[in-house]
Motif scaffolding. Structure first.
Motif, PDB file in Angstrom:
ATOM      1  N   ILE A  48       0.923   0.826  12.999  1.00 52.74           N
ATOM      2  CA  ILE A  48       1.218   0.956  11.575  1.00 52.74           C
ATOM      3  C   ILE A  48       2.619   1.529  11.418  1.00 52.74           C
ATOM      4  O   ILE A  48       3.040   2.405  12.176  1.00 52.74           O
ATOM      5  CB  ILE A  48       0.182   1.874  10.889  1.00 52.74           C
ATOM      6  CG1 ILE A  48      -1.240   1.322  11.110  1.00 52.74           C
ATOM      7  CG2 ILE A  48       0.482   2.010   9.401  1.00 52.74           C
ATOM      8  CD1 ILE A  48      -1.464  -0.061  10.566  1.00 52.74           C
ATOM      9  N   HIS A  49       3.356   1.045  10.420  1.00 54.91           N
ATOM     10  CA  HIS A  49       4.751   1.440  10.247  1.00 54.91           C
ATOM     11  C   HIS A  49       4.866   2.938   9.990  1.00 54.91           C
ATOM     12  O   HIS A  49       4.038   3.551   9.307  1.00 54.91           O
ATOM     13  CB  HIS A  49       5.371   0.663   9.080  1.00 54.91           C
ATOM     14  CG  HIS A  49       6.859   0.656   9.098  1.00 54.91           C
ATOM     15  ND1 HIS A  49       7.610   1.699   8.600  1.00 54.91           N
ATOM     16  CD2 HIS A  49       7.750  -0.253   9.571  1.00 54.91           C
ATOM     17  CE1 HIS A  49       8.899   1.427   8.751  1.00 54.91           C
ATOM     18  NE2 HIS A  49       9.012   0.250   9.331  1.00 54.91           N
ATOM     19  N   ASP A  50       5.925   3.523  10.526  1.00 56.89           N
ATOM     20  CA  ASP A  50       6.144   4.967  10.396  1.00 56.89           C
ATOM     21  C   ASP A  50       6.252   5.408   8.947  1.00 56.89           C
ATOM     22  O   ASP A  50       5.880   6.535   8.602  1.00 56.89           O
ATOM     23  CB  ASP A  50       7.411   5.384  11.148  1.00 56.89           C
ATOM     24  CG  ASP A  50       7.223   5.369  12.653  1.00 56.89           C
ATOM     25  OD1 ASP A  50       6.060   5.306  13.096  1.00 56.89           O
ATOM     26  OD2 ASP A  50       8.234   5.430  13.385  1.00 56.89           O
ATOM     27  N   ALA A  51       6.787   4.552   8.082  1.00 59.32           N
ATOM     28  CA  ALA A  51       6.975   4.936   6.686  1.00 59.32           C
ATOM     29  C   ALA A  51       5.649   5.285   6.022  1.00 59.32           C
ATOM     30  O   ALA A  51       5.573   6.231   5.232  1.00 59.32           O
ATOM     31  CB  ALA A  51       7.661   3.799   5.921  1.00 59.32           C
TER      32      ALA A  51
ATOM     33  N   ASP B 141       3.148   6.618  -5.658  1.00 56.55           N
ATOM     34  CA  ASP B 141       3.096   6.992  -7.077  1.00 56.55           C
ATOM     35  C   ASP B 141       1.690   6.970  -7.669  1.00 56.55           C
ATOM     36  O   ASP B 141       1.497   7.412  -8.798  1.00 56.55           O
ATOM     37  CB  ASP B 141       3.979   6.039  -7.901  1.00 56.55           C
ATOM     38  CG  ASP B 141       5.421   6.030  -7.425  1.00 56.55           C
ATOM     39  OD1 ASP B 141       5.941   7.128  -7.165  1.00 56.55           O
ATOM     40  OD2 ASP B 141       6.005   4.939  -7.308  1.00 56.55           O
ATOM     41  N   TYR B 142       0.728   6.438  -6.927  1.00 53.86           N
ATOM     42  CA  TYR B 142      -0.654   6.315  -7.417  1.00 53.86           C
ATOM     43  C   TYR B 142      -0.685   5.652  -8.787  1.00 53.86           C
ATOM     44  O   TYR B 142      -1.259   6.170  -9.752  1.00 53.86           O
ATOM     45  CB  TYR B 142      -1.357   7.677  -7.444  1.00 53.86           C
ATOM     46  CG  TYR B 142      -1.601   8.224  -6.062  1.00 53.86           C
ATOM     47  CD1 TYR B 142      -2.591   7.684  -5.247  1.00 53.86           C
ATOM     48  CD2 TYR B 142      -0.828   9.269  -5.562  1.00 53.86           C
ATOM     49  CE1 TYR B 142      -2.805   8.167  -3.969  1.00 53.86           C
ATOM     50  CE2 TYR B 142      -1.031   9.759  -4.286  1.00 53.86           C
ATOM     51  CZ  TYR B 142      -2.020   9.201  -3.488  1.00 53.86           C
ATOM     52  OH  TYR B 142      -2.229   9.673  -2.213  1.00 53.86           O
ATOM     53  N   GLN B 143      -0.027   4.509  -8.854  1.00 54.40           N
ATOM     54  CA  GLN B 143      -0.034   3.723 -10.074  1.00 54.40           C
ATOM     55  C   GLN B 143       0.112   2.247  -9.730  1.00 54.40           C
ATOM     56  O   GLN B 143       0.622   1.896  -8.675  1.00 54.40           O
ATOM     57  CB  GLN B 143       1.081   4.155 -11.021  1.00 54.40           C
ATOM     58  CG  GLN B 143       2.479   3.910 -10.490  1.00 54.40           C
ATOM     59  CD  GLN B 143       3.557   4.388 -11.446  1.00 54.40           C
ATOM     60  OE1 GLN B 143       3.396   5.407 -12.110  1.00 54.40           O
ATOM     61  NE2 GLN B 143       4.651   3.639 -11.527  1.00 54.40           N
TER      62      GLN B 143
ATOM     63  N   ARG C 226       4.174   8.612   7.551  1.00 51.80           N
ATOM     64  CA  ARG C 226       4.833   9.832   7.081  1.00 51.80           C
ATOM     65  C   ARG C 226       4.240  10.335   5.776  1.00 51.80           C
ATOM     66  O   ARG C 226       4.387  11.509   5.430  1.00 51.80           O
ATOM     67  CB  ARG C 226       6.338   9.600   6.931  1.00 51.80           C
ATOM     68  CG  ARG C 226       7.093   9.578   8.254  1.00 51.80           C
ATOM     69  CD  ARG C 226       8.586   9.773   8.022  1.00 51.80           C
ATOM     70  NE  ARG C 226       9.164   8.706   7.217  1.00 51.80           N
ATOM     71  CZ  ARG C 226       9.682   7.585   7.704  1.00 51.80           C
ATOM     72  NH1 ARG C 226       9.685   7.385   9.022  1.00 51.80           N
ATOM     73  NH2 ARG C 226      10.201   6.665   6.916  1.00 51.80           N
ATOM     74  N   ARG C 227       3.597   9.456   5.032  1.00 51.38           N
ATOM     75  CA  ARG C 227       2.944   9.863   3.786  1.00 51.38           C
ATOM     76  C   ARG C 227       1.641  10.618   4.054  1.00 51.38           C
ATOM     77  O   ARG C 227       1.079  11.225   3.135  1.00 51.38           O
ATOM     78  CB  ARG C 227       2.623   8.623   2.944  1.00 51.38           C
ATOM     79  CG  ARG C 227       3.839   7.818   2.529  1.00 51.38           C
ATOM     80  CD  ARG C 227       4.474   8.386   1.308  1.00 51.38           C
ATOM     81  NE  ARG C 227       5.659   7.608   0.919  1.00 51.38           N
ATOM     82  CZ  ARG C 227       6.527   7.998   0.008  1.00 51.38           C
ATOM     83  NH1 ARG C 227       6.336   9.147  -0.601  1.00 51.38           N
ATOM     84  NH2 ARG C 227       7.568   7.266  -0.292  1.00 51.38           N
TER      85      ARG C 227
ATOM     86  N   LEU D 237       0.826  -1.203   0.000  1.00 51.94           N
ATOM     87  CA  LEU D 237       0.000   0.000   0.000  1.00 51.94           C
ATOM     88  C   LEU D 237       0.862   1.256   0.000  1.00 51.94           C
ATOM     89  O   LEU D 237       0.541   2.254  -0.650  1.00 51.94           O
ATOM     90  CB  LEU D 237      -0.932  -0.006   1.213  1.00 51.94           C
ATOM     91  CG  LEU D 237      -1.971   1.105   1.272  1.00 51.94           C
ATOM     92  CD1 LEU D 237      -2.931   1.000   0.100  1.00 51.94           C
ATOM     93  CD2 LEU D 237      -2.746   1.025   2.586  1.00 51.94           C
ATOM     94  N   LEU D 238       1.975   1.213   0.701  1.00 49.77           N
ATOM     95  CA  LEU D 238       2.904   2.347   0.732  1.00 49.77           C
ATOM     96  C   LEU D 238       3.399   2.667  -0.676  1.00 49.77           C
ATOM     97  O   LEU D 238       3.500   3.840  -1.069  1.00 49.77           O
ATOM     98  CB  LEU D 238       4.081   2.030   1.652  1.00 49.77           C
ATOM     99  CG  LEU D 238       5.199   3.074   1.733  1.00 49.77           C
ATOM    100  CD1 LEU D 238       4.676   4.387   2.288  1.00 49.77           C
ATOM    101  CD2 LEU D 238       6.344   2.544   2.600  1.00 49.77           C
TER     102      LEU D 238
END
Length: 309
Positions: free
Chosen positions: A191-194, A162-164, A197-198, A156-157
Motif C-alpha cells: 500500500i502506498h506510503d501516502a 477530509d471525511y467528505q 502516513r494517515r 480513499l486517501l
C-alpha cells in the motif's frame, strides 16, 4: 455479538485490553496500545498481517464493544466509486420522470430537482460511514485494501483526508463526526506510503502457543483441554514449515470445533489425516502432511507435551 447503546471510548490501554477481553478477543498489549491511540487521536488504524490472524475481527469487536454500527467495505479487484460510495436509483428515477410527463408536470428544472434528490440516492459503504451522528460515529471497516488498485487507493486517501464526499447533483456531504476507521490488508501488494502516513500501523502476527490456547478455549469452550493443547502445538509446528498457506488462528478454531463435533478428546494420526481439509486449504499442503509427515509431527508434539507435564 449484540450491539449495545453507544459507550464512551476506553480511557486507558488497560481499559482497552479489558474491552477486547470482554468480547473474547485475546490481544497483546501492543495491539491494545495502538488501538487506544487510534481512538484517542481519531486516526485510522492500519492492520497488516497474514490471512486468518484476526484483523477483521478487531473491527467487529470494536463496533460491538462501543455500541457502534459496523459498516464494511469489502475490497476486490475492480472496485469503483459507484460500488463503494454512491449511485443513483436509475430505475426509480425513470419511473418518476414518466409519471411527471404523464401528469403534465414537465418543467425541466423541477423534474431534475425531483429525480436528483436524497430519495433516489443509494448510499454505499463510504457514504454510509460519513453519516454517523456526533458521539455515535460508526466503525468503518475497509477490508483487504490490497485487493483494489492504486486508483481506488488514491481516492480513499482523499476521503480519509477530509471525511467528505462531493455528489455533483447534491453538493458536498461531510461527516458530522469522522468514523472509526479500520483498514486491513493481507499484504498481497504494498500500500502506498501516502495512505499509510494517515494511519497508525500495527502488524498482526500469529499468536504464541499460550495466547492461541486461550483463544481456542474462549471460542470453543466445549473442546477438551488436552485436545486444545495438542491442536495448538500441532498448528504452531505447521507454521514453521514451508507450506503454500500455513493455517491461521481461524483454522485452529475451526479444527477444534470440528474435532469437538466428532467427540475427540485427543489427536491421533488417523483423525489428523481425515480432517486436514479443515486445517489446510491447498491440496499440495494436504498431500505433504498425508505422507507420514503429519504422524511424525503429532508424535513429536505429544512427546513435548508429555515432557512439559
Amino acid at each position: 455479538m449484540s450491539v449495545i447503546a453507544p459507550r464512551a471510548l476506553p480511557a486507558s490501554i488497560d481499559e482497552t485490553l479489558e474491552m477486547l477481553g470482554r468480547a473474547d478477543y485475546v490481544a497483546d498489549r501492543s495491539l491494545a496500545t495502538v488501538l487506544f491511540l487510534s481512538l484517542r487521536m481519531k486516526r485510522p488504524l492500519f492492520l497488516e498481517g497474514e490471512a486468518g490472524v484476526g484483523k477483521t475481527e478487531i473491527a467487529k469487536v470494536l463496533a460491538a464493544s462501543l455500541g457502534r454500527r459496523l459498516i464494511r467495505l469489502q475490497c476486490y479487484e475492480g472496485l469503483d466509486v459507484s460500488s463503494a460510495v454512491y449511485e443513483w436509483n436509475y430505475a426509480a428515477q425513470m419511473i418518476e420522470i414518466r409519471m411527471d410527463e404523464a401528469t403534465g408536470a414537465a418543467d425541466r428544472d423541477m423534474m431534475e430537482r425531483n429525480v436528483f434528490s436524497e430519495k433516489y440516492l443509494i448510499r454505499r459503504p463510504v457514504l454510509e460511514a460519513l453519516g454517523g451522528a456526533a458521539g455515535a460515529a460508526p466503525v468503518f471497516l475497509i477490508d483487504e485494501l490490497d485487493r483494489t488498485d492504486e486508483a481506488f487507493e488514491a481516492f480513499l486517501l482523499e476521503i480519509l483526508s477530509d471525511y467528505q464526499v462531493t455528489v455533483p447533483e447534491l453538493g458536498t456531504i461531510r461527516a458530522e463526526e469522522p468514523p472509526i476507521v479500520v483498514i486491513t490488508t493481507n499484504r498481497t501488494r504494498e500500500i502506498h506510503d501516502a495512505l499509510k502516513r494517515r494511519c497508525l500501523y500495527h502488524w498482526v502476527d500469529y499468536p504464541d502457543a499460550a495466547r492461541e490456547l486461550e483463544i481456542v478455549a474462549r471460542k470453543v469452550p466445549d473442546a477438551n483441554r488436552r485436545l486444545s493443547r495438542e491442536i495448538v502445538h500441532f498448528v504452531q509446528r505447521l507454521r514453521e514449515m514451508d507450506l503454500f498457506k500455513v493455517p491461521g488462528v481461524a483454522e485452529s478454531i475451526d479444527w477444534a470445533s470440528a474435532l469437538t463435533e466428532l467427540d475427540k478428546i485427543a489427536l491421533d494420526p488417523e483423525t489428523v489425516s481425515d480432517t486436514l481439509g479443515v486445517l489446510l486449504k491447498y491440496q499440495d499442503d494436504i498431500a505433504r502432511l498425508g505422507e507420514g509427515e503429519g504422524a511424525r509431527i503429532l508424535k513429536e508434539v505429544k512427546a513435548e507435551l508429555a515432557e512439559a507435564e
